[in-house]
Enzyme design. Structure first.
Site, PDB file in Angstrom:
ATOM      1  N   ASP A 133      16.479   9.147 -40.539  1.00 15.41           N
ATOM      2  CA  ASP A 133      16.877  10.218 -41.442  1.00 15.41           C
ATOM      3  C   ASP A 133      17.770   9.631 -42.543  1.00 15.41           C
ATOM      4  O   ASP A 133      18.625   8.775 -42.291  1.00 15.41           O
ATOM      5  CB  ASP A 133      17.638  11.312 -40.674  1.00 15.41           C
ATOM      6  CG  ASP A 133      17.737  12.603 -41.463  1.00 15.41           C
ATOM      7  OD1 ASP A 133      17.044  13.570 -41.094  1.00 15.41           O
ATOM      8  OD2 ASP A 133      18.484  12.638 -42.467  1.00 15.41           O
ATOM      9  N   ILE A 134      17.589  10.122 -43.768  1.00 19.95           N
ATOM     10  CA  ILE A 134      18.339   9.598 -44.909  1.00 19.95           C
ATOM     11  C   ILE A 134      19.815  10.006 -44.843  1.00 19.95           C
ATOM     12  O   ILE A 134      20.671   9.357 -45.468  1.00 19.95           O
ATOM     13  CB  ILE A 134      17.674  10.094 -46.226  1.00 19.95           C
ATOM     14  CG1 ILE A 134      17.990   9.167 -47.390  1.00 19.95           C
ATOM     15  CG2 ILE A 134      18.050  11.535 -46.523  1.00 19.95           C
ATOM     16  CD1 ILE A 134      17.148   9.412 -48.621  1.00 19.95           C
TER      17      ILE A 134
ATOM     18  N   HIS B 209       8.691  18.200 -38.506  1.00 20.97           N
ATOM     19  CA  HIS B 209       9.447  17.015 -38.109  1.00 20.97           C
ATOM     20  C   HIS B 209      10.288  17.345 -36.902  1.00 20.97           C
ATOM     21  O   HIS B 209      10.882  18.427 -36.827  1.00 20.97           O
ATOM     22  CB  HIS B 209      10.321  16.468 -39.246  1.00 20.97           C
ATOM     23  CG  HIS B 209      11.098  17.503 -39.979  1.00 20.97           C
ATOM     24  ND1 HIS B 209      10.516  18.380 -40.860  1.00 20.97           N
ATOM     25  CD2 HIS B 209      12.424  17.808 -39.964  1.00 20.97           C
ATOM     26  CE1 HIS B 209      11.445  19.178 -41.358  1.00 20.97           C
ATOM     27  NE2 HIS B 209      12.623  18.855 -40.817  1.00 20.97           N
TER      28      HIS B 209
ATOM     29  N   HIS C  49      13.562  16.041 -34.978  1.00 12.92           N
ATOM     30  CA  HIS C  49      14.738  15.169 -35.059  1.00 12.92           C
ATOM     31  C   HIS C  49      15.006  14.589 -33.674  1.00 12.92           C
ATOM     32  O   HIS C  49      14.994  15.316 -32.677  1.00 12.92           O
ATOM     33  CB  HIS C  49      15.993  15.963 -35.452  1.00 12.92           C
ATOM     34  CG  HIS C  49      15.946  16.617 -36.790  1.00 12.92           C
ATOM     35  ND1 HIS C  49      16.638  16.129 -37.885  1.00 12.92           N
ATOM     36  CD2 HIS C  49      15.320  17.739 -37.225  1.00 12.92           C
ATOM     37  CE1 HIS C  49      16.443  16.938 -38.927  1.00 12.92           C
ATOM     38  NE2 HIS C  49      15.648  17.920 -38.549  1.00 12.92           N
TER      39      HIS C  49
ATOM     40  N   GLU D  16      14.198  22.570 -43.995  1.00 10.31           N
ATOM     41  CA  GLU D  16      14.226  22.264 -45.431  1.00 10.31           C
ATOM     42  C   GLU D  16      12.962  21.585 -45.932  1.00 10.31           C
ATOM     43  O   GLU D  16      12.628  21.715 -47.107  1.00 10.31           O
ATOM     44  CB  GLU D  16      15.448  21.388 -45.750  1.00 10.31           C
ATOM     45  CG  GLU D  16      16.748  22.164 -45.618  1.00 10.31           C
ATOM     46  CD  GLU D  16      17.928  21.451 -46.255  1.00 10.31           C
ATOM     47  OE1 GLU D  16      17.900  20.215 -46.320  1.00 10.31           O
ATOM     48  OE2 GLU D  16      18.865  22.159 -46.660  1.00 10.31           O
ATOM     49  N   VAL D  17      12.303  20.824 -45.073  1.00 13.79           N
ATOM     50  CA  VAL D  17      11.103  20.097 -45.509  1.00 13.79           C
ATOM     51  C   VAL D  17       9.884  20.725 -44.830  1.00 13.79           C
ATOM     52  O   VAL D  17       9.833  20.803 -43.598  1.00 13.79           O
ATOM     53  CB  VAL D  17      11.201  18.598 -45.153  1.00 13.79           C
ATOM     54  CG1 VAL D  17       9.954  17.858 -45.616  1.00 13.79           C
ATOM     55  CG2 VAL D  17      12.457  17.969 -45.768  1.00 13.79           C
TER      56      VAL D  17
ATOM     57  N   ASN E 195      13.539  22.301 -36.382  1.00 13.83           N
ATOM     58  CA  ASN E 195      13.892  23.507 -37.117  1.00 13.83           C
ATOM     59  C   ASN E 195      12.629  24.154 -37.666  1.00 13.83           C
ATOM     60  O   ASN E 195      11.759  23.463 -38.223  1.00 13.83           O
ATOM     61  CB  ASN E 195      14.852  23.162 -38.269  1.00 13.83           C
ATOM     62  CG  ASN E 195      16.222  22.750 -37.770  1.00 13.83           C
ATOM     63  OD1 ASN E 195      16.737  23.314 -36.825  1.00 13.83           O
ATOM     64  ND2 ASN E 195      16.808  21.738 -38.411  1.00 13.83           N
TER      65      ASN E 195
HETATM   66  P1  5GP Z   1      15.369  20.057 -41.624  1.00 13.15           P
HETATM   67  O1  5GP Z   1      16.600  20.782 -42.074  1.00 13.15           O
HETATM   68  O2  5GP Z   1      14.167  20.418 -42.469  1.00 13.15           O
HETATM   69  O3  5GP Z   1      15.112  20.188 -40.155  1.00 13.15           O
HETATM   70  O4  5GP Z   1      15.666  18.514 -41.829  1.00 13.15           O
HETATM   71  C1  5GP Z   1      15.215  17.765 -42.910  1.00 13.15           C
HETATM   72  C2  5GP Z   1      15.781  16.380 -42.743  1.00 13.15           C
HETATM   73  O5  5GP Z   1      15.093  15.513 -43.615  1.00 13.15           O
HETATM   74  C3  5GP Z   1      17.277  16.273 -43.062  1.00 13.15           C
HETATM   75  O6  5GP Z   1      17.964  15.776 -41.929  1.00 13.15           O
HETATM   76  C4  5GP Z   1      17.312  15.302 -44.251  1.00 13.15           C
HETATM   77  O7  5GP Z   1      18.427  14.443 -44.221  1.00 13.15           O
HETATM   78  C5  5GP Z   1      16.000  14.562 -44.112  1.00 13.15           C
HETATM   79  N1  5GP Z   1      15.446  14.066 -45.367  1.00 13.15           N
HETATM   80  C6  5GP Z   1      15.272  14.785 -46.503  1.00 13.15           C
HETATM   81  N2  5GP Z   1      14.700  14.018 -47.457  1.00 13.15           N
HETATM   82  C7  5GP Z   1      14.522  12.803 -46.913  1.00 13.15           C
HETATM   83  C8  5GP Z   1      13.975  11.582 -47.412  1.00 13.15           C
HETATM   84  O8  5GP Z   1      13.551  11.467 -48.554  1.00 13.15           O
HETATM   85  N3  5GP Z   1      13.948  10.524 -46.548  1.00 13.15           N
HETATM   86  C9  5GP Z   1      14.413  10.626 -45.269  1.00 13.15           C
HETATM   87  N4  5GP Z   1      14.336   9.505 -44.513  1.00 13.15           N
HETATM   88  N5  5GP Z   1      14.933  11.757 -44.772  1.00 13.15           N
HETATM   89  C10 5GP Z   1      14.983  12.835 -45.585  1.00 13.15           C
END
Ligand code: 5GP
Length: 125
Positions: free
Chosen positions: A39-40, A110, A112, A105-106, A97
């Site tokens: 994760d970034i 995914h 985690h 968010e994405v 999520n």
């Molecule tokens: P969500 O809130 O959708 O469950 O988590 C999205 C995750 O994607 C976050 O933890 C965020 O830090 C990670 N993320 C967003 N953009 C990028 C990216 O460009 N590269 C990587 N490696 N992680 C990302």
């Protein structure tokens, strides 16, 4: 901004671009079914994301529409990654999520993987 878990798949999402190699990532593992990368913005000493290779918005989309082979391959990949990270004996947490209330968010499924320290009890704040 959280996404709508019922939306159609958008192939311009950031993880689709990572899968196509258009955006770099720190890959931990890759096979026919899944890609795992750091994760970034890590929220634990170990924080890896595992995504299916197929185009699925979220857990709901995946669990409803993915083939048995995709589901088996993805679940095995998540377990394999955690195992090879050495997280089984100390323990780890999985999180997927889904939609608005979970603040997904994405819009590409995914999972985690969190670990590397005692994570405490699960918090739903
Ligand atoms: P969500 O809130 O959708 O469950 O988590 C999205 C995750 O994607 C976050 O933890 C965020 O830090 C990670 N993320 C967003 N953009 C990028 C990216 O460009 N590269 C990587 N490696 N992680 C990302």
């Amino acid at each position: 901004m959280p996404i709508d878990a019922t939306q159609l798949y958008d192939d311009q999402n950031i993880f689709a671009k990572i899968l196509r190699g258009e955006i770099p990532n720190r890959t931990v593992y890759e096979d026919e079914w899944a890609l795992a990368f750091h994760d970034i913005n890590p929220q634990a000493p170990e924080h890896v994301l595992v995504i299916p290779k197929g185009a699925y918005v979220c857990w709901d989309d995946f669990s409803a529409k993915a083939s048995e082979a995709e589901i088996a391959g993805f679940v095995r990949a998540v377990g394999h990654v955690a195992r090879t990270m050495g997280l089984v004996e100390p323990g780890y947490r999985l999180l997927a999520n889904t939609g608005f209330d979970a603040h997904q968010e994405v819009p590409h499924l995914h999972v985690h993987i969190f670990g590397g320290k005692p994570l405490g009890p699960m918090l739903v704040r």
